[in-house]
Scaffold this active site. Structure first.
Site, PDB file in Angstrom:
ATOM      1  N   GLY A  45       1.047  -1.153  -0.156  1.00  0.00           N
ATOM      2  CA  GLY A  45      -0.185   0.341   0.235  1.00  0.00           C
ATOM      3  C   GLY A  45       1.177   1.229  -0.049  1.00  0.00           C
ATOM      4  O   GLY A  45       0.403   2.541  -0.679  1.00  0.00           O
ATOM      5  N   GLU A  47       2.931  -8.456  -1.832  1.00  0.00           N
ATOM      6  CA  GLU A  47       1.361  -8.734  -1.448  1.00  0.00           C
ATOM      7  C   GLU A  47       1.565 -10.230  -2.355  1.00  0.00           C
ATOM      8  O   GLU A  47       0.602 -11.357  -1.204  1.00  0.00           O
ATOM      9  CB  GLU A  47       0.067  -8.235  -2.574  1.00  0.00           C
ATOM     10  CG  GLU A  47      -0.234  -7.242  -2.226  1.00  0.00           C
ATOM     11  CD  GLU A  47       0.382  -6.068  -2.563  1.00  0.00           C
ATOM     12  OE1 GLU A  47       1.611  -5.932  -3.088  1.00  0.00           O
ATOM     13  OE2 GLU A  47       0.389  -5.059  -2.228  1.00  0.00           O
TER      14      GLU A  47
HETATM   15  N1  CO8 Z   1       1.532  -3.810   8.724  1.00  0.00           N
HETATM   16  C1  CO8 Z   1       1.787  -3.394  10.147  1.00  0.00           C
HETATM   17  N2  CO8 Z   1       2.944  -3.621  10.920  1.00  0.00           N
HETATM   18  C2  CO8 Z   1       3.606  -3.305  10.856  1.00  0.00           C
HETATM   19  C3  CO8 Z   1       3.857  -3.303   8.949  1.00  0.00           C
HETATM   20  C4  CO8 Z   1       2.912  -3.797   7.862  1.00  0.00           C
HETATM   21  N3  CO8 Z   1       2.470  -3.490   7.047  1.00  0.00           N
HETATM   22  N4  CO8 Z   1       5.062  -3.425   8.365  1.00  0.00           N
HETATM   23  C5  CO8 Z   1       5.848  -2.708   9.476  1.00  0.00           C
HETATM   24  N5  CO8 Z   1       4.557  -2.753  10.802  1.00  0.00           N
HETATM   25  C6  CO8 Z   1       5.640  -2.922  11.971  1.00  0.00           C
HETATM   26  C7  CO8 Z   1       6.141  -4.331  12.456  1.00  0.00           C
HETATM   27  O1  CO8 Z   1       5.211  -5.251  13.334  1.00  0.00           O
HETATM   28  C8  CO8 Z   1       6.991  -3.497  13.785  1.00  0.00           C
HETATM   29  O2  CO8 Z   1       6.055  -3.255  14.575  1.00  0.00           O
HETATM   30  P1  CO8 Z   1       6.735  -4.044  16.149  1.00  0.00           P
HETATM   31  O3  CO8 Z   1       7.472  -3.533  17.231  1.00  0.00           O
HETATM   32  O4  CO8 Z   1       5.043  -3.540  17.200  1.00  0.00           O
HETATM   33  O5  CO8 Z   1       6.536  -5.272  16.498  1.00  0.00           O
HETATM   34  C9  CO8 Z   1       7.585  -2.892  13.207  1.00  0.00           C
HETATM   35  O6  CO8 Z   1       6.255  -1.905  12.034  1.00  0.00           O
HETATM   36  C10 CO8 Z   1       8.319  -2.221  12.938  1.00  0.00           C
HETATM   37  O7  CO8 Z   1       9.132  -3.127  12.216  1.00  0.00           O
HETATM   38  P2  CO8 Z   1      10.186  -4.066  11.860  1.00  0.00           P
HETATM   39  O8  CO8 Z   1      10.658  -4.836  13.355  1.00  0.00           O
HETATM   40  O9  CO8 Z   1      10.016  -5.349  11.557  1.00  0.00           O
HETATM   41  O10 CO8 Z   1      11.264  -3.353  11.309  1.00  0.00           O
HETATM   42  P3  CO8 Z   1      12.901  -4.284   9.949  1.00  0.00           P
HETATM   43  O11 CO8 Z   1      13.471  -2.931   9.481  1.00  0.00           O
HETATM   44  O12 CO8 Z   1      12.791  -5.366  10.506  1.00  0.00           O
HETATM   45  O13 CO8 Z   1      12.017  -4.194   9.167  1.00  0.00           O
HETATM   46  C11 CO8 Z   1      10.516  -4.218   6.832  1.00  0.00           C
HETATM   47  C12 CO8 Z   1      10.856  -3.352   8.198  1.00  0.00           C
HETATM   48  C13 CO8 Z   1      11.523  -5.113   5.628  1.00  0.00           C
HETATM   49  C14 CO8 Z   1       8.991  -3.137   6.103  1.00  0.00           C
HETATM   50  C15 CO8 Z   1       9.167  -5.337   7.500  1.00  0.00           C
HETATM   51  O14 CO8 Z   1       8.316  -4.714   8.424  1.00  0.00           O
HETATM   52  C16 CO8 Z   1       8.034  -5.676   6.896  1.00  0.00           C
HETATM   53  O15 CO8 Z   1       8.738  -6.321   5.866  1.00  0.00           O
HETATM   54  N6  CO8 Z   1       6.533  -5.403   6.664  1.00  0.00           N
HETATM   55  C17 CO8 Z   1       6.009  -5.340   5.978  1.00  0.00           C
HETATM   56  C18 CO8 Z   1       5.881  -4.962   4.538  1.00  0.00           C
HETATM   57  C19 CO8 Z   1       4.526  -5.649   3.611  1.00  0.00           C
HETATM   58  O16 CO8 Z   1       4.385  -6.850   3.816  1.00  0.00           O
HETATM   59  N7  CO8 Z   1       4.107  -4.744   3.269  1.00  0.00           N
HETATM   60  C20 CO8 Z   1       2.737  -5.171   2.486  1.00  0.00           C
HETATM   61  C21 CO8 Z   1       1.576  -5.125   3.272  1.00  0.00           C
HETATM   62  S1  CO8 Z   1       0.584  -6.142   2.532  1.00  0.00           S
HETATM   63  C22 CO8 Z   1      -0.541  -4.684   1.470  1.00  0.00           C
HETATM   64  O17 CO8 Z   1       0.030  -3.242   1.640  1.00  0.00           O
HETATM   65  C23 CO8 Z   1      -1.681  -4.508   0.624  1.00  0.00           C
HETATM   66  C24 CO8 Z   1      -1.727  -3.552   0.450  1.00  0.00           C
HETATM   67  C25 CO8 Z   1      -3.770  -3.653  -0.667  1.00  0.00           C
HETATM   68  C26 CO8 Z   1      -4.589  -4.080   0.640  1.00  0.00           C
HETATM   69  C27 CO8 Z   1      -6.130  -4.391   0.250  1.00  0.00           C
HETATM   70  C28 CO8 Z   1      -6.961  -5.029   1.498  1.00  0.00           C
HETATM   71  C29 CO8 Z   1      -7.339  -5.814   1.147  1.00  0.00           C
END
Ligand code: CO8
Length: 264
Positions: free
Chosen positions: A108, A131
């Site tokens: 997103g 995704e």
């Molecule tokens: N959603 C929720 N929480 C998140 C997300 C996310 N997308 N990304 C990061 N966070 C949170 C982590 O859970 C973490 O929280 P906590 O400290 O409470 O554990 C905090 O942010 C910090 O993240 P990390 O510890 O993981 O930080 P890193 O530096 O180790 O990693 C990354 C950073 C690589 C960005 C990693 O956080 C990651 O891979 N995040 C997910 C990225 C992702 O896959 N995004 C796509 C999501 S799907 C989407 O966007 C679909 C859109 C269309 C929706 C349609 C609906 C039907």
């Protein structure tokens, strides 16, 4: 506003998605706040918007995976529609929107940047549509806008592989227009926005509409859209003064001055 900061700098509005503890991930509340801030922008006074993320690590790390993890089919469809409606609002916003991408732009996050008119990013930016690795499709316009921006072949490769790319590669494939050191990103976005804001607002808006609407139709229909918008600029103060200024300059180069356009 809860998860969204809004600041005005002259004729430029700066919207910051502010949920840094979750890397600015988009949940229902963030989307609601964003929509409210967009609705409240004074488009008579503001001539260009900048959209960025809080912190130094992430623009937007995607839709909130925790919130999506338990959704039903109907809830997933409704969430996708909510995101799409707001991103379409950005795409069709009457004034230009610049995405200043200061870190992760995943899922997103990449999708919201693509609903903006112009994307510039910091050297630490990471783009991707992860995704399919989560068992879903891009749902906030990614399957539509990425293909339009970088071509179907490159979009399909990025989406099917769920592979992230860095700022250099995003620049190489035309996903972003420029890459800056992180500390120079916002100043560069403000400079770009101020340049746009200094031009005739009626004309800039008409250009945005002509380009956006023209991309959806045949070249013949697009040219008709352009003719109408071109015509709509005439008899405005900005058109008359913009042209009169040019003619004055021809008479006497010392009369060179920047026109103070009035949006009228
Ligand atoms: N959603 C929720 N929480 C998140 C997300 C996310 N997308 N990304 C990061 N966070 C949170 C982590 O859970 C973490 O929280 P906590 O400290 O409470 O554990 C905090 O942010 C910090 O993240 P990390 O510890 O993981 O930080 P890193 O530096 O180790 O990693 C990354 C950073 C690589 C960005 C990693 O956080 C990651 O891979 N995040 C997910 C990225 C992702 O896959 N995004 C796509 C999501 S799907 C989407 O966007 C679909 C859109 C269309 C929706 C349609 C609906 C039907």
């Amino acid at each position: 506003m809860g998860f969204i900061d809004y600041e005005v700098d002259g004729a430029v509005g700066i919207i910051t998605i502010n949920r840094p503890r979750a890397l600015n991930a988009l949940n229902e509340e963030v989307l609601n706040d964003l929509e409210q801030v967009l609705d409240a922008v004074d488009v008579d006074a503001i001539r260009c918007l900048i959209l960025t993320g809080a912190g130094e690590k992430s623009f937007v790390a995607g839709a909130d995976i925790g919130a999506m993890s338990t959704m039903t089919k109907a809830e997933g469809t409704a969430f996708g529609k909510k995101g799409n409606d707001i991103f379409l609002k950005i795409e069709k916003f009457p004034i230009p929107v610049i995405a200043a991408i200061n870190g992760f732009a995943l899922g997103g996050g990449c999708e919201i940047s693509m609903s903006c008119d112009i994307r510039i990013c910091a050297e630490n930016a990471i783009f991707g549509q992860p995704e399919v690795g989560l068992g879903i499709t891009p749902g906030f316009g990614g399957t539509q806008r990425l293909a339009r921006l970088v071509g179907a072949g490159m979009a399909k490769q990025l989406i099917y592989t769920a592979r992230n790319i860095d700022a250099k590669e995003a620049y190489r494939i035309g996903l972003v227009n420029a890459v800056y050191p992180l500390e120079e990103l916002l100043p560069a976005a403000k400079k770009l926005a101020a340049t746009i804001a200094g031009n005739a607002p009626i004309a800039v808006r008409a250009c945005k509409k002509a380009i956006n609407e023209g991309l959806q139709v045949s070249i013949d229909e697009g040219c008709v859209i352009e003719e109408e918008l071109f015509g709509s600029c005439f008899e405005s103060y900005d058109q008359q003064e913009g042209m009169a200024n040019f003619l004055r300059k021809k008479d006497d180069p010392k009369k060179v001055k920047k026109v103070a356009f009035k949006n009228a």
